[in-house]
Write a protein that holds these residues in place. Structure first.
Motif, PDB file in Angstrom:
ATOM      1  N   LYS A  67      25.684  11.128  -7.172  1.00 12.67           N
ATOM      2  CA  LYS A  67      26.935  10.980  -6.450  1.00 12.67           C
ATOM      3  C   LYS A  67      27.379   9.530  -6.587  1.00 12.67           C
ATOM      4  O   LYS A  67      26.576   8.604  -6.486  1.00 12.67           O
ATOM      5  N   ARG A  68      28.642   9.348  -6.811  1.00 14.49           N
ATOM      6  CA  ARG A  68      29.157   8.012  -7.114  1.00 14.49           C
ATOM      7  C   ARG A  68      28.940   7.032  -5.968  1.00 14.49           C
ATOM      8  O   ARG A  68      28.758   5.831  -6.188  1.00 14.49           O
ATOM      9  N   ALA A  69      28.958   7.514  -4.754  1.00  9.32           N
ATOM     10  CA  ALA A  69      28.784   6.625  -3.607  1.00  9.32           C
ATOM     11  C   ALA A  69      27.447   5.898  -3.648  1.00  9.32           C
ATOM     12  O   ALA A  69      27.325   4.786  -3.131  1.00  9.32           O
ATOM     13  N   SER A  70      26.449   6.509  -4.280  1.00 11.11           N
ATOM     14  CA  SER A  70      25.128   5.877  -4.370  1.00 11.11           C
ATOM     15  C   SER A  70      25.159   4.625  -5.236  1.00 11.11           C
ATOM     16  O   SER A  70      24.228   3.822  -5.200  1.00 11.11           O
ATOM     17  N   TYR A  71      26.220   4.474  -6.031  1.00 13.69           N
ATOM     18  CA  TYR A  71      26.335   3.316  -6.920  1.00 13.69           C
ATOM     19  C   TYR A  71      27.552   2.466  -6.564  1.00 13.69           C
ATOM     20  O   TYR A  71      28.107   1.752  -7.386  1.00 13.69           O
ATOM     21  N   ASN A  72      27.956   2.550  -5.305  1.00 13.52           N
ATOM     22  CA  ASN A  72      29.027   1.711  -4.767  1.00 13.52           C
ATOM     23  C   ASN A  72      30.367   1.976  -5.453  1.00 13.52           C
ATOM     24  O   ASN A  72      31.206   1.081  -5.547  1.00 13.52           O
ATOM     25  N   ASP A  73      30.575   3.186  -5.932  1.00 13.83           N
ATOM     26  CA  ASP A  73      31.863   3.550  -6.509  1.00 13.83           C
ATOM     27  C   ASP A  73      32.223   4.967  -6.061  1.00 13.83           C
ATOM     28  O   ASP A  73      32.343   5.879  -6.866  1.00 13.83           O
ATOM     29  N   ASN A  80      37.689   4.413  -3.410  1.00 11.21           N
ATOM     30  CA  ASN A  80      37.539   3.553  -4.579  1.00 11.21           C
ATOM     31  C   ASN A  80      38.377   4.045  -5.756  1.00 11.21           C
ATOM     32  O   ASN A  80      39.048   3.263  -6.416  1.00 11.21           O
ATOM     33  N   ILE A  81      38.288   5.348  -6.045  1.00 10.42           N
ATOM     34  CA  ILE A  81      38.979   5.902  -7.214  1.00 10.42           C
ATOM     35  C   ILE A  81      40.244   6.632  -6.795  1.00 10.42           C
ATOM     36  O   ILE A  81      41.324   6.367  -7.333  1.00 10.42           O
ATOM     37  N   PHE A  82      40.131   7.543  -5.862  1.00  7.65           N
ATOM     38  CA  PHE A  82      41.266   8.356  -5.437  1.00  7.65           C
ATOM     39  C   PHE A  82      41.538   8.165  -3.953  1.00  7.65           C
ATOM     40  O   PHE A  82      40.633   7.853  -3.165  1.00  7.65           O
ATOM     41  N   GLY A 118      28.308   1.553 -16.041  1.00  6.06           N
ATOM     42  CA  GLY A 118      29.708   1.868 -15.831  1.00  6.06           C
ATOM     43  C   GLY A 118      30.009   2.311 -14.417  1.00  6.06           C
ATOM     44  O   GLY A 118      31.111   2.105 -13.908  1.00  6.06           O
ATOM     45  N   LEU A 119      29.027   2.939 -13.752  1.00  9.22           N
ATOM     46  CA  LEU A 119      29.185   3.313 -12.352  1.00  9.22           C
ATOM     47  C   LEU A 119      29.161   2.098 -11.444  1.00  9.22           C
ATOM     48  O   LEU A 119      29.964   1.978 -10.520  1.00  9.22           O
ATOM     49  N   ARG A 120      28.243   1.213 -11.717  1.00  6.55           N
ATOM     50  CA  ARG A 120      28.074   0.049 -10.844  1.00  6.55           C
ATOM     51  C   ARG A 120      29.213  -0.939 -10.973  1.00  6.55           C
ATOM     52  O   ARG A 120      29.535  -1.660 -10.027  1.00  6.55           O
ATOM     53  N   ASP A 121      29.794  -1.008 -12.143  1.00  4.80           N
ATOM     54  CA  ASP A 121      30.896  -1.936 -12.370  1.00  4.80           C
ATOM     55  C   ASP A 121      31.927  -1.237 -13.248  1.00  4.80           C
ATOM     56  O   ASP A 121      31.656  -0.954 -14.413  1.00  4.80           O
ATOM     57  N   ASN A 146      33.345   3.123 -19.257  1.00  3.16           N
ATOM     58  CA  ASN A 146      32.691   4.426 -19.391  1.00  3.16           C
ATOM     59  C   ASN A 146      32.532   5.116 -18.043  1.00  3.16           C
ATOM     60  O   ASN A 146      32.725   6.333 -17.931  1.00  3.16           O
ATOM     61  N   GLY A 147      32.192   4.348 -17.006  1.00  2.00           N
ATOM     62  CA  GLY A 147      31.986   4.938 -15.682  1.00  2.00           C
ATOM     63  C   GLY A 147      33.246   5.498 -15.076  1.00  2.00           C
ATOM     64  O   GLY A 147      33.194   6.334 -14.176  1.00  2.00           O
ATOM     65  N   ARG A 148      34.395   5.033 -15.572  1.00  3.73           N
ATOM     66  CA  ARG A 148      35.685   5.561 -15.127  1.00  3.73           C
ATOM     67  C   ARG A 148      36.326   6.425 -16.226  1.00  3.73           C
ATOM     68  O   ARG A 148      37.527   6.652 -16.216  1.00  3.73           O
TER      69      ARG A 148
END
Length: 915
Positions: free
Chosen positions: A128-134, A139-141, A612-615, A622-624
């Motif tokens: 889950k993205r929240a686990s990586y501060n995103d 953050n996204i939507f 990419g998830l973390r930043d 890539n994370g986005r």
């Protein structure tokens, strides 16, 4: 007026079988349950039923396809064979030829990659993205922008929840819902305040562009009206020519439905209607519509001009006489104007002329300042605005067409793909058919019952190259409107558009028959020996250890191609060594447990990197979801080569490669893991590389060649998997991408796209966006970068991508004088580009100027030499001598005084003294 609710569905049948598939790419609505130099990330300066025949009646087996060797049969003409309305003639054609038909809608059956149901995500760890501060929300939507019906049950009840379906991160409309990256540092309250006070970035369904605003409503622009053309940049500017809203004010707003061709938005009034029941205005943003269409229900319409209306009235005297429009000044003597009827002509101070159509009689008031028009009472009906093109006569055929077709409107669409086995009429090539089937409403007996839509330049090109059923060329198709039938010209950033009539239309693509291997052999034995010597050395260089996904992909793809070349040239020792290297580092990459490993994003539905998830700025976005087809295309290509020689790899890691394939080329809209064809824009005919980052000019893409390589790699993987559906689908994606590249990246004075002032000065596009096109790149303006980022990587499919006529017609000459100043990291691609038209001179350049260990990490000297040697012009007539491959220190003039091997050393290292 009475409007017809739905069009009669058209059904194509086949006499060959009865297995049914219903597929609509990306179709989804609120009632459904169920080192990269081109990334634009901030870090860088269906309803129709078709029948399909049983597969075994249709095409040769995959074992036969897999065993064929045809990498280089010469330049193939990948032009569209035709474009026409899906009508009786096309249906007869389909009925007489075996077809595989896929209708891509949410109710369709599966297909695509054959994955294990227990590991649909390739055994990549689900996170889950929240686990990586995103986290997904904030953050996204902005969750408030989605209809509750598009969310999971959890989200409906107020917890974090999520989306109820994998999100189409490459869709043209993501700017509406994506938050700026810096919003991650804002509180939810501050975010909401900002969202209410600022419009979204633009989305470009063509020919119009839109933004939505939390207070103002839906902002509509015809950007081509304000075009700027400079030497290296052509741009259409967004100005809110008109703003749709309601007198009651805007409260909530939602995305309520989307599919492969459209998005539907709904605005709710801030003041509840006194009439009771649902109250909203709903916008149907369908690509290619010359109308802007809004459905009002129990709300009072409001329309605001950019500045002022210079005139408001009726289209003609007869319109006024027939009761279609009346106009008078207010009885209150307050300067206001009253207009009533169903058809109005609005002229703006800037010179734009618009027709406003109403499905039901409408009474409007025009304020004395002549900027705002509002309804006199609550209204339920459909309003449509259509710009009259500047070159259209007010009483001419364009205006008449806009009037006659105003009563039928699209509310969505679906893409239906069909596949035909090669016949003598198609030159033996398989054919893919792309059908656009629009969902329509409205109609009536006294108005046009079919849609008026607009086609892009590559659609028009298809019409001009179309074939009749008997194989003869046709240059006139009844439903494509010629200039005498439609005198106005709508334009977009890609060029002038063509009017087309019909509720559905289609075009065909010739599907490639290229594989990895080549029917061409290098007849000159000296050339083979030279390549083999360099091949042995190249296999010891550039070990695939890059930490980022893109960099690793290029390196592993290079090593895999070296293994393939060794196989073709029958050097078993180098082949096995290279394959061992590929296996060692590819499996290590897939098994990574460190920071930059791949994981499955359970929030959005896709494979992403941890960094990419973390930043969001790491791994080039890539994370986005930026550039996934670039990144994973290289890895899939390498896996396809390795799998031909190592069945254990397929058994152990095949499901992981399946997941990467599905991430960029999934064709199953019922998948709970991935969206359909993540990056592909079906209407635009090419991919958008940008992911979930706001972009002021809409979606964009830089490297057309890497996009082509991605779908080529998926096709190669389909042969490994013996998956015919994936083979057809990937080859169609590939053919579309090649056509898109040839029309919208490969330009010049004869280009069918863009303004002449731009194309007469440039032969290659660097970046293409929804509202702009440049002959620059994200990382520099040097023309070498612009051209060669659209050449790399060099694989067999490069031959289909680059026509001899294009390269010889000015493309190479436009950069040839930069040869001496081109960095070694780009020189290999430049020489490969040159080899398309002059392989003899390119060979001389390669042998004299290239230093393999200094080249781009995805290319080597032996790869360049092999490419040159397999051009259509064979080298048997040249007297090549085996020179330039001396590893000894004595054989390199600058290494005098040293002994043994220097270039390379026995450990594979090149010393600085090497020639």
């Amino acid at each position: 007026m009475t409007w017809r609710e739905n069009s009669e569905e058209k059904v194509a049948t086949s006499p060959y079988g009865s297995i049914q598939h219903k597929r609509d790419y990306n179709s989804y609505n609120s009632n459904s349950h169920g080192e990269n130099p081109h990334s634009p990330s901030p870090s860088r300066k269906r309803s129709n039923e078709y029948q399909q025949i049983p597969i075994e009646n249709r095409t040769e087996s995959f074992h036969e396809v897999k065993n064929r060797k045809f990498c280089c049969h010469g330049r193939h003409d990948l032009s569209l064979i035709g474009i026409c309305l899906v009508a009786a003639g096309l249906l007869a054609y389909l009925n007489r030829t075996p077809m595989l038909v896929l209708n891509h809608d949410n109710k369709g059956q599966g297909g695509g990659v054959q994955q294990s149901t227990s590991n649909p995500n390739g055994r990549f760890k689900e996170i889950k993205r929240a686990s990586y501060n995103d986290p997904l929300w904030n953050n996204i939507f902005d969750k408030s922008l989605f209809s509750p019906k598009l969310l999971t049950m959890g989200a409906k009840t107020g917890d974090q929840g999520g989306l109820s379906k994998p999100f189409p991160t490459g869709a043209f409309w993501t700017n509406l819902v994506v938050l700026p990256v810096d919003y991650r540092y804002f509180s939810p309250e501050t975010q909401k305040e900002h969202q209410q006070e600022r419009p979204s970035d633009a989305i470009v369904p063509i020919p119009y562009a839109y933004k939505w605003h939390g207070q103002k409503g839906l902002l509509l622009s015809y950007p081509a009206y304000r075009r700027s053309v400079e030497d290296k940049v052509m741009k259409d500017y967004f100005y809110a020519d008109m703003t749709w809203s309601c007198v009651e004010g805007i409260g909530d707003r939602h995305v309520v439905k989307y599919d492969s061709l459209s998005v539907t938005l709904r605005f709710y009034p801030s003041v509840t209607s006194s009439s009771g029941g649902d109250s909203y205005l709903e916008a149907y943003l369908v690509q290619g519509s010359p109308y802007s269409t809004i459905k009002y229900k129990n709300v009072t319409p409001k329309l605001t001009a950019l500045s002022t209306f210079s005139d408001i009235g009726c289209l003609s005297t007869s319109a006024a006489q027939n009761g279609l429009c009346t106009k008078k000044m207010s009885d209150k003597n307050d300067g206001e104007m009253k207009i009533t009827g169903v058809q109005f002509l609005l002229t703006q101070q800037e010179g734009q002329r618009w027709i406003l159509f109403a499905s039901e009689p409408l009474a409007l008031t025009v304020e004395k300042e002549r900027r705002i028009i509002w309804g006199d009472e609550i209204y339920t009906g459909v309003l449509r605005l259509a710009l009259i093109p500047p070159d259209a006569a007010l009483g001419g055929p364009t205006v008449k067409r806009l009037m006659s077709h105003s009563g039928v409107y699209p509310v969505g669409g679906k893409v239906v793909t069909e596949y035909q086995r090669g016949t003598s009429q198609t030159g033996g090539n398989d054919i893919g058919v792309v059908n656009f089937v629009f969902d329509i409403e409205g109609g009536g007996t006294n108005i046009g019952g079919e849609l008026l839509m607009l086609a892009l330049p590559h659609h028009k090109q298809a019409m001009e190259n179309s074939n009749n059923n008997d194989g003869t060329t046709s240059t006139t198709i009844e439903n494509i409107l010629s200039k005498d039938k439609f005198d106005g010209t709508y334009s977009c950033i890609k060029g002038n558009m063509t009017a087309i009539i019909g509720n559905s239309w289609s075009y065909t693509e010739t599907l490639t028959d290229f594989n990895l291997e080549s029917d061409r052999t290098i007849e000159n034995e000296n050339m083979v020996e030279i390549i083999l010597r360099h091949l042995a050395t190249d296999a010891t260089l550039v070990i695939p250890t890059a930490k980022d996904v893109y960099g690793f992909g290029k390196q592993i793809s290079r090593m895999a191609q070296l293994a393939h070349l060794a196989d073709v040239l029958k050097d078993e020792k180098v082949k096995h060594k290279a394959l061992e290297t590929v296996h060692k580092y590819l499996t290590k990459f897939l098994d990574r447990s460190g920071n930059d490993r791949l994981v499955y994003d359970g929030d959005l539905g896709g494979v992403v990197s941890i960094d990419g998830l973390r930043d969001p700025n790491s791994d080039f976005g890539n994370g986005r979801y930026s550039d996934h087809h670039f990144h994973y295309g290289y890895i899939i290509y390498a896996s396809s080569i390795l799998s031909q020689h190592n069945t254990t790899f397929i058994q152990q890691y095949g499901d992981r490669i399946d997941a990467l394939v599905s991430d960029i080329s999934n064709d199953n809209p019922t998948s709970s893991s991935f969206p359909v064809a993540r990056h592909k824009s079906w209407y635009n005919g090419h991919s958008w590389a940008s992911g979930l980052f706001p972009q002021g000019n809409g979606k964009s893409q830089e490297s057309s060649s890497e996009a082509v390589n991605a779908y080529y790699a998926v096709y190669l993987w389909s042969l490994v998997r013996e998956n015919e559906k994936l083979s057809n689908f990937s080859r169609l994606l590939l053919a579309m991408e090649i056509r898109g590249a040839k029309n919208y990246w490969h330009i010049g004075p004869d280009s069918i796209a863009f303004d002449e002032a731009f194309t007469e000065q440039n032969y290659m596009v660097g970046n293409l966006g929804g509202l702009d096109v440049t002959s620059t790149t994200w990382f520099g303006t040097n023309p070498i970068y612009v051209h060669l980022i659209n050449v790399m990587p060099i694989t067999s499919i490069t031959e289909e991508l680059f026509d001899y006529d294009f390269v010889s017609g000015g493309q190479y000459d436009s950069i040839a004088n930069m040869y001496d100043t081109t960095e070694m990291s780009w020189k290999g691609q430049l020489i490969c580009n040159h080899a398309i038209i002059d392989p003899e001179l390119a060979w001389e350049e390669a042998t004299q100027d290239l230093v393999s260990y200094q080249m781009d990490s995805g290319l080597s000297l032996s790869q360049v030499m092999y490419w040159i040697g397999t051009r259509p012009y064979n080298f048997s007539q040249f007297n090549l001598t085996v020179v330039g491959v001396d590893a000894s220190c004595e054989g390199n003039t600058k290494c005098v005084g040293l002994t043994g091997d220097c270039c390379p050393t026995t450990s594979g290292t090149y010393l600085e003294c090497c020639d």
